[in-house]
Motif scaffolding. Structure first.
Motif, PDB file in Angstrom:
ATOM      1  N   ALA A   8       5.669  18.629   4.164  1.00 10.70           N
ATOM      2  CA  ALA A   8       5.878  20.009   3.707  1.00 10.70           C
ATOM      3  C   ALA A   8       5.219  20.119   2.332  1.00 10.70           C
ATOM      4  O   ALA A   8       5.539  19.336   1.434  1.00 10.70           O
ATOM      5  CB  ALA A   8       7.372  20.312   3.613  1.00 10.70           C
ATOM      6  N   ARG A  45       8.208   2.949   0.350  1.00 11.55           N
ATOM      7  CA  ARG A  45       9.567   2.520  -0.020  1.00 11.55           C
ATOM      8  C   ARG A  45      10.312   3.612  -0.780  1.00 11.55           C
ATOM      9  O   ARG A  45      11.520   3.816  -0.596  1.00 11.55           O
ATOM     10  CB  ARG A  45       9.476   1.219  -0.826  1.00 11.55           C
ATOM     11  CG  ARG A  45      10.783   0.493  -1.048  1.00 11.55           C
ATOM     12  CD  ARG A  45      11.472   0.908  -2.324  1.00 11.55           C
ATOM     13  NE  ARG A  45      10.575   0.807  -3.473  1.00 11.55           N
ATOM     14  CZ  ARG A  45      10.761   1.448  -4.607  1.00 11.55           C
ATOM     15  NH1 ARG A  45      11.795   2.241  -4.763  1.00 11.55           N
ATOM     16  NH2 ARG A  45       9.893   1.329  -5.596  1.00 11.55           N
ATOM     17  N   THR A  47      10.019   6.903  -0.511  1.00  8.60           N
ATOM     18  CA  THR A  47      10.469   7.938   0.436  1.00  8.60           C
ATOM     19  C   THR A  47      11.660   7.424   1.230  1.00  8.60           C
ATOM     20  O   THR A  47      12.644   8.147   1.435  1.00  8.60           O
ATOM     21  CB  THR A  47       9.307   8.363   1.360  1.00  8.60           C
ATOM     22  OG1 THR A  47       8.358   9.047   0.546  1.00  8.60           O
ATOM     23  CG2 THR A  47       9.755   9.263   2.488  1.00  8.60           C
ATOM     24  N   THR A  64       6.179  -1.744   1.350  1.00  6.60           N
ATOM     25  CA  THR A  64       6.605  -2.138   0.000  1.00  6.60           C
ATOM     26  C   THR A  64       5.850  -3.391  -0.431  1.00  6.60           C
ATOM     27  O   THR A  64       5.428  -4.183   0.416  1.00  6.60           O
ATOM     28  CB  THR A  64       8.128  -2.413  -0.029  1.00  6.60           C
ATOM     29  OG1 THR A  64       8.502  -2.847  -1.345  1.00  6.60           O
ATOM     30  CG2 THR A  64       8.557  -3.479   0.964  1.00  6.60           C
ATOM     31  N   ARG A  65       5.682  -3.556  -1.756  1.00 11.73           N
ATOM     32  CA  ARG A  65       5.103  -4.810  -2.269  1.00 11.73           C
ATOM     33  C   ARG A  65       6.203  -5.799  -2.624  1.00 11.73           C
ATOM     34  O   ARG A  65       5.928  -6.907  -3.053  1.00 11.73           O
ATOM     35  CB  ARG A  65       4.214  -4.522  -3.484  1.00 11.73           C
ATOM     36  CG  ARG A  65       3.002  -3.669  -3.122  1.00 11.73           C
ATOM     37  CD  ARG A  65       2.055  -3.476  -4.298  1.00 11.73           C
ATOM     38  NE  ARG A  65       0.911  -2.660  -3.892  1.00 11.73           N
ATOM     39  CZ  ARG A  65       0.865  -1.338  -3.978  1.00 11.73           C
ATOM     40  NH1 ARG A  65       1.895  -0.664  -4.470  1.00 11.73           N
ATOM     41  NH2 ARG A  65      -0.201  -0.662  -3.567  1.00 11.73           N
ATOM     42  N   GLN A  66       7.451  -5.390  -2.457  1.00  9.32           N
ATOM     43  CA  GLN A  66       8.574  -6.273  -2.752  1.00  9.32           C
ATOM     44  C   GLN A  66       8.967  -7.060  -1.495  1.00  9.32           C
ATOM     45  O   GLN A  66       8.656  -6.648  -0.383  1.00  9.32           O
ATOM     46  CB  GLN A  66       9.791  -5.450  -3.196  1.00  9.32           C
ATOM     47  CG  GLN A  66       9.523  -4.525  -4.378  1.00  9.32           C
ATOM     48  CD  GLN A  66      10.729  -3.642  -4.654  1.00  9.32           C
ATOM     49  OE1 GLN A  66      11.810  -4.137  -4.951  1.00  9.32           O
ATOM     50  NE2 GLN A  66      10.550  -2.334  -4.531  1.00  9.32           N
ATOM     51  N   GLY A 104       5.521   8.902   1.090  1.00 14.05           N
ATOM     52  CA  GLY A 104       5.212  10.053   0.276  1.00 14.05           C
ATOM     53  C   GLY A 104       3.750  10.114  -0.122  1.00 14.05           C
ATOM     54  O   GLY A 104       2.865   9.745   0.653  1.00 14.05           O
ATOM     55  N   GLU A 106       1.698   8.491  -2.113  1.00 18.13           N
ATOM     56  CA  GLU A 106       0.836   7.290  -2.070  1.00 18.13           C
ATOM     57  C   GLU A 106       0.453   6.952  -0.634  1.00 18.13           C
ATOM     58  O   GLU A 106      -0.686   6.611  -0.338  1.00 18.13           O
ATOM     59  CB  GLU A 106       1.578   6.074  -2.667  1.00 18.13           C
ATOM     60  CG  GLU A 106       1.715   6.095  -4.165  1.00 18.13           C
ATOM     61  CD  GLU A 106       2.346   4.792  -4.668  1.00 18.13           C
ATOM     62  OE1 GLU A 106       2.093   3.709  -4.106  1.00 18.13           O
ATOM     63  OE2 GLU A 106       3.118   4.887  -5.645  1.00 18.13           O
ATOM     64  N   GLN A 110      -3.325   7.008   1.211  1.00 20.44           N
ATOM     65  CA  GLN A 110      -3.956   5.787   1.738  1.00 20.44           C
ATOM     66  C   GLN A 110      -4.175   5.850   3.246  1.00 20.44           C
ATOM     67  O   GLN A 110      -5.083   5.216   3.771  1.00 20.44           O
ATOM     68  CB  GLN A 110      -3.094   4.570   1.395  1.00 20.44           C
ATOM     69  CG  GLN A 110      -2.988   4.291  -0.096  1.00 20.44           C
ATOM     70  CD  GLN A 110      -1.992   3.174  -0.376  1.00 20.44           C
ATOM     71  OE1 GLN A 110      -2.135   2.059   0.116  1.00 20.44           O
ATOM     72  NE2 GLN A 110      -0.967   3.466  -1.154  1.00 20.44           N
TER      73      GLN A 110
HETATM   74  N1  LIG Z   1       7.289  17.209   1.102  1.00 20.29           N
HETATM   75  C1  LIG Z   1       7.293  16.207   1.964  1.00 20.29           C
HETATM   76  O1  LIG Z   1       7.058  16.389   3.152  1.00 20.29           O
HETATM   77  C2  LIG Z   1       7.566  14.834   1.466  1.00 20.29           C
HETATM   78  C3  LIG Z   1       7.597  13.753   2.362  1.00 20.29           C
HETATM   79  C4  LIG Z   1       7.839  12.478   1.854  1.00 20.29           C
HETATM   80  C5  LIG Z   1       8.030  12.298   0.503  1.00 20.29           C
HETATM   81  N2  LIG Z   1       7.984  13.371  -0.327  1.00 20.29           N
HETATM   82  C6  LIG Z   1       8.135  13.204  -1.768  1.00 20.29           C
HETATM   83  O2  LIG Z   1       7.129  12.325  -2.250  1.00 20.29           O
HETATM   84  C7  LIG Z   1       7.629  11.637  -3.384  1.00 20.29           C
HETATM   85  C8  LIG Z   1       7.503  10.149  -3.175  1.00 20.29           C
HETATM   86  O3  LIG Z   1       6.121   9.803  -3.063  1.00 20.29           O
HETATM   87  P1  LIG Z   1       5.517   8.555  -3.866  1.00 20.29           P
HETATM   88  O4  LIG Z   1       4.036   8.582  -3.747  1.00 20.29           O
HETATM   89  O5  LIG Z   1       6.126   8.539  -5.231  1.00 20.29           O
HETATM   90  O6  LIG Z   1       6.159   7.300  -3.101  1.00 20.29           O
HETATM   91  P2  LIG Z   1       5.986   6.720  -1.600  1.00 20.29           P
HETATM   92  O7  LIG Z   1       4.587   6.910  -1.133  1.00 20.29           O
HETATM   93  O8  LIG Z   1       7.105   7.216  -0.757  1.00 20.29           O
HETATM   94  O9  LIG Z   1       6.290   5.172  -1.869  1.00 20.29           O
HETATM   95  C9  LIG Z   1       5.526   4.464  -2.787  1.00 20.29           C
HETATM   96  C10 LIG Z   1       5.875   3.003  -2.648  1.00 20.29           C
HETATM   97  O10 LIG Z   1       5.355   2.497  -1.417  1.00 20.29           O
HETATM   98  C11 LIG Z   1       4.935   1.157  -1.600  1.00 20.29           C
HETATM   99  N3  LIG Z   1       3.487   1.105  -1.403  1.00 20.29           N
HETATM  100  C12 LIG Z   1       2.569   2.078  -1.589  1.00 20.29           C
HETATM  101  N4  LIG Z   1       1.345   1.669  -1.237  1.00 20.29           N
HETATM  102  C13 LIG Z   1       1.482   0.396  -0.797  1.00 20.29           C
HETATM  103  C14 LIG Z   1       0.572  -0.573  -0.290  1.00 20.29           C
HETATM  104  N5  LIG Z   1      -0.735  -0.305  -0.142  1.00 20.29           N
HETATM  105  N6  LIG Z   1       1.063  -1.792   0.067  1.00 20.29           N
HETATM  106  C15 LIG Z   1       2.377  -2.075  -0.059  1.00 20.29           C
HETATM  107  N7  LIG Z   1       3.290  -1.196  -0.539  1.00 20.29           N
HETATM  108  C16 LIG Z   1       2.840   0.028  -0.893  1.00 20.29           C
HETATM  109  C17 LIG Z   1       5.348   0.768  -3.016  1.00 20.29           C
HETATM  110  O11 LIG Z   1       6.693   0.311  -2.889  1.00 20.29           O
HETATM  111  P3  LIG Z   1       7.369  -0.760  -3.895  1.00 20.29           P
HETATM  112  O12 LIG Z   1       7.481  -0.038  -5.218  1.00 20.29           O
HETATM  113  O13 LIG Z   1       8.686  -1.083  -3.265  1.00 20.29           O
HETATM  114  O14 LIG Z   1       6.420  -1.924  -3.939  1.00 20.29           O
HETATM  115  C18 LIG Z   1       5.305   2.111  -3.734  1.00 20.29           C
HETATM  116  O15 LIG Z   1       6.080   2.146  -4.922  1.00 20.29           O
HETATM  117  C19 LIG Z   1       9.078  12.083  -3.560  1.00 20.29           C
HETATM  118  O16 LIG Z   1       9.139  13.163  -4.471  1.00 20.29           O
HETATM  119  C20 LIG Z   1       9.443  12.574  -2.166  1.00 20.29           C
HETATM  120  O17 LIG Z   1      10.509  13.500  -2.177  1.00 20.29           O
HETATM  121  C21 LIG Z   1       7.766  14.631   0.128  1.00 20.29           C
END
Ligand SMILES: NC(=O)c1ccc[n+]([C@@H]2O[C@H](COP(=O)([O-])OP(=O)(O)OC[C@H]3O[C@@H](n4cnc5c(N)ncnc54)[C@H](OP(=O)(O)O)[C@@H]3O)[C@@H](O)[C@H]2O)c1
Length: 167
Positions: A8, A45, A47, A64-66, A104, A106, A110
């Motif tokens: 969204a 992770r 999300t 996750t990288r953890q 989310g 990230e 990717q």
């Molecule tokens: N509007 C929508 O439809 C929607 C949908 C989903 C999320 N969201 C929003 O998006 C935001 C979150 O997005 P975000 O970008 O901050 O986080 P994200 O993409 O949900 O998660 C990022 C985490 O994923 C892991 N990661 C990312 N790339 C990686 C890779 N190549 N290899 C291994 N692990 C990897 C890491 O986890 P670790 O830190 O554990 O290593 C990183 O910190 C929030 O505000 C959420 O509410 C919105």
């Protein structure tokens, strides 16, 4: 296997702020629930943490990288997107072959080159976001479905298919 994004986004491609959604629109939440019901989901992770708990009847692959582990049989942690795709492919005999990437920022960025389909709920409002959906080369996609919802704020679900499947 087909990889689909479901997201969204607001008028500025905003996805979220402070690891939460920008707005919760019940009709859009219903669309998300119905579209992803019984499916394999891939997510970052952050999300996954923002969900609070796993979603009923879906398989969660969390990137996750953890070194994290889950004792829930419907939650698996993996260390890369390639590993996530491999895991998703291994589940195809028991689960539908359309796999949803639910964010989310990230993870959407990717995985965009590997997606065959995008389900975007376009919210007709601009918020103060800190996480954004990536730029899409719209020449690569065609709009196949559009459904408008006169909610507050209004939104339109737009479904796009990649013109040539690349994955
Ligand atoms: N509007 C929508 O439809 C929607 C949908 C989903 C999320 N969201 C929003 O998006 C935001 C979150 O997005 P975000 O970008 O901050 O986080 P994200 O993409 O949900 O998660 C990022 C985490 O994923 C892991 N990661 C990312 N790339 C990686 C890779 N190549 N290899 C291994 N692990 C990897 C890491 O986890 P670790 O830190 O554990 O290593 C990183 O910190 C929030 O505000 C959420 O509410 C919105």
């Amino acid at each position: 296997m087909i990889l689909s994004h479901i997201a969204a986004i607001d008028q500025k491609n905003g996805l979220g702020k402070d690891n939460d959604l920008l707005v919760k629109i019940p009709e859009d939440q219903k669309f998300f629930r119905e579209t992803t019901k019984g499916k394999v989901l891939i997510m970052g992770r952050k999300t996954f943490d923002s969900l609070g708990k796993p979603l009923i009847g879906r398989y969660h692959i969390v990137v996750t990288r953890q070194a994290l582990q889950s004792d829930n049989p419907l939650v698996t942690y993996v260390s890369s997107l390639d590993e996530a795709y491999k895991k998703a492919r291994s589940l195809i005999s028991e689960w539908p072959d359309e796999v949803f990437i639910i964010g989310g920022a990230e993870i959407y960025k990717q995985s965009l080159p590997q997606t065959g389909k995008l389900y975007l709920s376009k919210i007709e409002k601009a918020f103060d976001a800190d996480a954004f959906y990536p730029n899409v080369n719209w020449n690569e996609f065609e709009l196949t479905q559009e459904n408008h919802f006169e909610t507050t704020p209004p939104f339109t679900v737009c479904i796009y298919c990649r013109k040539t499947t690349q994955y």
